[in-house]
Enzyme design. Structure first.
Site, mmCIF file in Angstrom:
data_model
loop_
_atom_site.group_PDB
_atom_site.id
_atom_site.type_symbol
_atom_site.label_atom_id
_atom_site.label_comp_id
_atom_site.label_asym_id
_atom_site.label_seq_id
_atom_site.Cartn_x
_atom_site.Cartn_y
_atom_site.Cartn_z
ATOM 1 N N GLY A 15 53.164 145.985 46.100
ATOM 2 C CA GLY A 15 54.142 145.319 45.106
ATOM 3 C C GLY A 15 55.224 146.420 45.319
ATOM 4 O O GLY A 15 56.304 146.954 44.225
ATOM 5 N N LYS A 79 76.673 153.494 52.578
ATOM 6 C CA LYS A 79 76.647 154.450 53.037
ATOM 7 C C LYS A 79 77.034 153.326 54.493
ATOM 8 O O LYS A 79 76.629 152.744 55.069
ATOM 9 C CB LYS A 79 74.628 153.987 53.148
ATOM 10 C CG LYS A 79 74.154 154.726 54.690
ATOM 11 C CD LYS A 79 72.365 154.560 55.067
ATOM 12 C CE LYS A 79 72.110 155.259 56.536
ATOM 13 N NZ LYS A 79 70.306 154.340 56.849
ATOM 14 N N LEU A 336 54.836 148.863 55.511
ATOM 15 C CA LEU A 336 54.192 150.012 56.203
ATOM 16 C C LEU A 336 52.951 149.373 56.176
ATOM 17 O O LEU A 336 52.016 149.738 57.852
ATOM 18 C CB LEU A 336 53.952 150.781 54.913
ATOM 19 C CG LEU A 336 54.934 151.016 54.463
ATOM 20 C CD1 LEU A 336 54.886 151.690 53.637
ATOM 21 C CD2 LEU A 336 55.648 152.288 55.699
HETATM 22 C C1 FAD Z 1 58.908 159.941 54.403
HETATM 23 C C2 FAD Z 1 59.569 157.945 54.643
HETATM 24 C C3 FAD Z 1 60.720 158.042 54.339
HETATM 25 C C4 FAD Z 1 61.350 156.300 54.463
HETATM 26 N N1 FAD Z 1 62.646 156.652 54.539
HETATM 27 C C5 FAD Z 1 62.530 155.422 55.291
HETATM 28 C C6 FAD Z 1 64.371 154.407 54.174
HETATM 29 O O1 FAD Z 1 64.725 156.096 54.300
HETATM 30 N N2 FAD Z 1 64.860 153.373 55.379
HETATM 31 C C7 FAD Z 1 63.204 152.191 54.814
HETATM 32 O O2 FAD Z 1 63.722 151.607 55.307
HETATM 33 N N3 FAD Z 1 62.690 152.861 54.984
HETATM 34 C C8 FAD Z 1 62.016 154.019 54.857
HETATM 35 N N4 FAD Z 1 60.276 154.209 54.478
HETATM 36 C C9 FAD Z 1 59.674 153.412 54.702
HETATM 37 C C10 FAD Z 1 59.857 152.611 52.979
HETATM 38 O O3 FAD Z 1 59.757 153.897 52.360
HETATM 39 C C11 FAD Z 1 58.462 151.944 53.393
HETATM 40 O O4 FAD Z 1 58.596 150.895 54.231
HETATM 41 C C12 FAD Z 1 58.710 150.677 52.045
HETATM 42 O O5 FAD Z 1 59.238 151.855 51.057
HETATM 43 C C13 FAD Z 1 57.846 149.714 51.940
HETATM 44 O O6 FAD Z 1 56.276 149.852 51.210
HETATM 45 P P1 FAD Z 1 55.683 149.267 51.214
HETATM 46 O O7 FAD Z 1 55.529 148.270 50.221
HETATM 47 O O8 FAD Z 1 54.876 148.247 52.379
HETATM 48 O O9 FAD Z 1 54.284 150.155 50.341
HETATM 49 P P2 FAD Z 1 54.106 150.405 49.193
HETATM 50 O O10 FAD Z 1 55.069 150.347 49.036
HETATM 51 O O11 FAD Z 1 52.986 151.474 49.980
HETATM 52 O O12 FAD Z 1 53.073 149.203 48.556
HETATM 53 C C14 FAD Z 1 52.135 149.280 48.922
HETATM 54 C C15 FAD Z 1 51.459 148.182 47.240
HETATM 55 O O13 FAD Z 1 49.912 147.462 48.047
HETATM 56 C C16 FAD Z 1 49.658 148.044 46.942
HETATM 57 N N5 FAD Z 1 47.757 148.153 47.396
HETATM 58 C C17 FAD Z 1 47.312 149.115 47.807
HETATM 59 N N6 FAD Z 1 46.521 148.451 47.824
HETATM 60 C C18 FAD Z 1 45.926 147.970 47.341
HETATM 61 C C19 FAD Z 1 44.513 147.511 46.430
HETATM 62 N N7 FAD Z 1 43.683 148.012 47.082
HETATM 63 N N8 FAD Z 1 45.039 146.227 45.484
HETATM 64 C C20 FAD Z 1 46.022 145.855 45.060
HETATM 65 N N9 FAD Z 1 47.503 146.948 45.116
HETATM 66 C C21 FAD Z 1 47.097 147.108 46.817
HETATM 67 C C22 FAD Z 1 50.018 148.652 45.762
HETATM 68 O O14 FAD Z 1 49.912 149.287 45.081
HETATM 69 C C23 FAD Z 1 52.128 148.879 46.179
HETATM 70 O O15 FAD Z 1 52.080 148.051 45.336
HETATM 71 C C24 FAD Z 1 60.581 155.690 54.570
HETATM 72 C C25 FAD Z 1 58.611 156.177 54.592
HETATM 73 C C26 FAD Z 1 58.303 157.047 54.517
HETATM 74 C C27 FAD Z 1 56.800 157.176 54.363
#
Ligand code: FAD
Length: 502
Positions: A15, A79, A336
């Site tokens: 999420g 932006k 990610l």
């Molecule tokens: C330093 C940094 C800067 C960034 N800057 C940008 C930017 O400027 N622009 C941009 O577009 N993107 C940027 N990003 C990338 C961006 O942050 C991510 O692409 C975005 O937040 C999406 O993350 P996500 O949803 O894939 O993962 P996350 O936010 O990590 O979410 C993972 C989810 O999986 C769930 N989960 C994991 N394991 C389990 C489990 N075992 N059971 C149940 N749930 C689980 C967690 O609870 C969470 O809800 C940046 C990333 C980093 C690291």
């Protein structure tokens, strides 16, 4: 095996922003599908993506969500692009602006390309990108991207936002307006089916969550793709060194104009972002742990921000690269869990949206078949590699002199991909770079204006001492006319802070 996707059970694991974007897009395209999103609040989200490309506008527009509805709820600002500071120490080229496209580019881009080519071949002509493109002027004056009613030309734009608030906003939209089921559970295991795909997720309390299609948005854990399915991970670490970040928001300077650009300032072993939100300024130093330690990075960031110990720092490490296939069996990887390109061009959410849309298009056209999956996987991998090459170019071509840790010299020494070699060869041999970008068919990742901005913005031209005045063989671009044109265009735009929806 083909699935009529529209009435299937879709299970999204995670999420974060990626999971909720996927939930909104899937539930909106396939309203008969049963979409469940499961996440663990104990694990939480990464919560640092704060900048976007214009793709996020396309996403909200597509869902019918007005800026007035989501922007104030997410502390969002407009932006116009990214200002790069300190990536070059060539005189006159210490900063440049990388814009999103505008309908007005066609008036000046040709002259920009012409002059950069003349300068590459040794003529002393103006070739800095900021002199040719309207968004640079608008960003310098902290203007909003929307012109007055009387000026019917569009300027593309993205946003800055609070990642936690966007996630929460999209969760409400998905659940309240699109019927997505939201479960808070910790997943302990992934159950495979006889055909090698995914049958169900297993919660820590033993509960089973079955589904027809699974979306892995579990963040860097990549539980389904790298975990259960063991999809290989293609690492980019040999060309992109940055694997760590230290993040430290600061209060907004209320006396200063609200900027309409991200700033990306080069430091000793990476770069720092400065992202203006209505509530605060986001700052983060993205660096290479092979060149400095987390303590050094934090100290350098504090010095850069001129702050003491009053703000708390958050340290992150990043796994840079992509899964070999974003669609494997009955599972799709996004965010990610799918891959990570460092945030220099803020492309992560762009790729999330593009991936989910391409997946929905492929399934709608050809079902869950190899005919749909194979070109989809090739296309997404090519997109990652195309964006990677553009980001690598920022490092490979850097013109920094100060280099206490050997980071910038190492970046100049990386082996470029074949594509990047061709771009560099076209540039340095005085060939037509726009034609080369067409020939390579890479304009859909970054167009000719972007590439010219990067290469000209760093001042990668013959040294000033070797430049000769342009002779009769060179068409003289009338810079006064361009200045006048851009100045008069800019008169139609208002200060950013006065134009934000409330
Ligand atoms: C330093 C940094 C800067 C960034 N800057 C940008 C930017 O400027 N622009 C941009 O577009 N993107 C940027 N990003 C990338 C961006 O942050 C991510 O692409 C975005 O937040 C999406 O993350 P996500 O949803 O894939 O993962 P996350 O936010 O990590 O979410 C993972 C989810 O999986 C769930 N989960 C994991 N394991 C389990 C489990 N075992 N059971 C149940 N749930 C689980 C967690 O609870 C969470 O809800 C940046 C990333 C980093 C690291």
């Amino acid at each position: 095996m083909t699935y009529p996707a529209a009435n299937r059970t879709i299970v999204i694991l995670g999420g974060g922003t990626a999971g909720w974007i996927a939930a909104c897009l899937i539930a909106s395209r396939w309203p008969q599908a049963r979409v469940t999103l499961v996440e663990s609040p104990d694990i939480g989200i990464v919560g640092v993506g704060e900048g976007s490309t214009p793709q996020l506008k396309h996403f909200f527009d597509q869902l019918g969500i007005a800026e007035a509805e989501w922007m104030p709820a997410c502390d969002a600002t407009y932006k116009l692009g990214i200002g790069f500071d300190g990536w070059s120490h060539r005189p006159g080229f210490d900063r440049y602006f990388h814009p999103f496209p505008t309908a007005l580019d066609s008036h000046t881009a040709g002259m920009f390309f012409y002059n950069t080519r003349a300068r590459r071949t040794g003529r002393d002509v103006v070739a800095h990108p900021d002199r040719f493109l309207l968004p640079a002027r608008l960003a310098a004056a902290a203007c909003a991207p929307q012109p007055d009613e009387t000026f019917p030309f569009e300027v593309s734009y993205g946003y800055h936002f609070d990642a936690y608030k966007v996630g929460a906003f999209l969760a409400r939209h998905a659940v309240d307006k699109r019927g997505v089921i939201h479960l808070q559970r910790r997943i302990a295991g992934v159950e495979r089916s006889a055909d090698g795909g995914i049958a169900a997720l297993r919660c820590t309390d033993g509960e089973r969550i079955p589904g027809d299609v699974f979306v892995d948005s579990s963040g860097f854990r990549s539980l389904v793709f790298e975990g259960a399915l063991a999809v290989p991970f293609v690492r980019y670490g040999d060309t992109l060194f940055n694997d760590s970040a230290v993040v430290m928001p600061t209060p907004r300077d209320e006396a200063a104009l609200l900027a309409s650009q991200t700033r990306a300032t080069a430091l000793s072993a990476g770069w720092v972002w400065d992202i203006p939100l209505t509530s605060r300024t986001g700052n983060g130093y993205v660096y290479s742990s092979r060149h400095i330690t987390p303590d050094q990075a934090e100290a350098e960031l504090r010095a850069h921000l001129a702050i003491g110990d009053e703000s708390t720092a958050r340290h992150l490490s990043m796994r840079v690269g992509r899964v070999a296939e974003s669609w494997s069996h009955n599972a799709l990887a996004v965010g990610l869990a799918q891959g990570f390109l460092e945030p220099l061009e803020a492309t992560a959410l762009h790729i999330v949206i593009a991936t989910v849309e391409a997946f929905l298009d492929a399934v709608d056209a050809d079902g869950f078949t190899a005919k749909a999956r194979t070109p989809f996987n090739a296309r997404i991998a090519a997109r990652y590699d195309g964006v990677r090459d553009y980001i690598v170019a920022h490092y490979r071509l850097n013109q920094r002199l100060s280099d206490p840790h050997g980071y910038w010299a190492a970046a100049r020494a990386v082996e470029p991909s074949d594509m990047l070699k061709r771009i560099m060869s076209a540039w340095f041999t005085g060939a037509d770079l726009a034609a080369e970008i067409d020939a390579l068919d890479i304009g859909r990742y970054y167009n000719a204006i972007s590439w010219h901005c990067l290469l000209a913005g760093y001042g990668t031209f013959p040294d000033d001492a070797r430049l000769v005045p342009p002779g009769a063989e060179i068409e003289r671009i009338d810079m006064a006319r361009i200045d006048d044109f851009l100045r008069r265009c800019a008169l139609n735009f208002r200060p950013h802070h006065t134009h934000l929806p409330r």
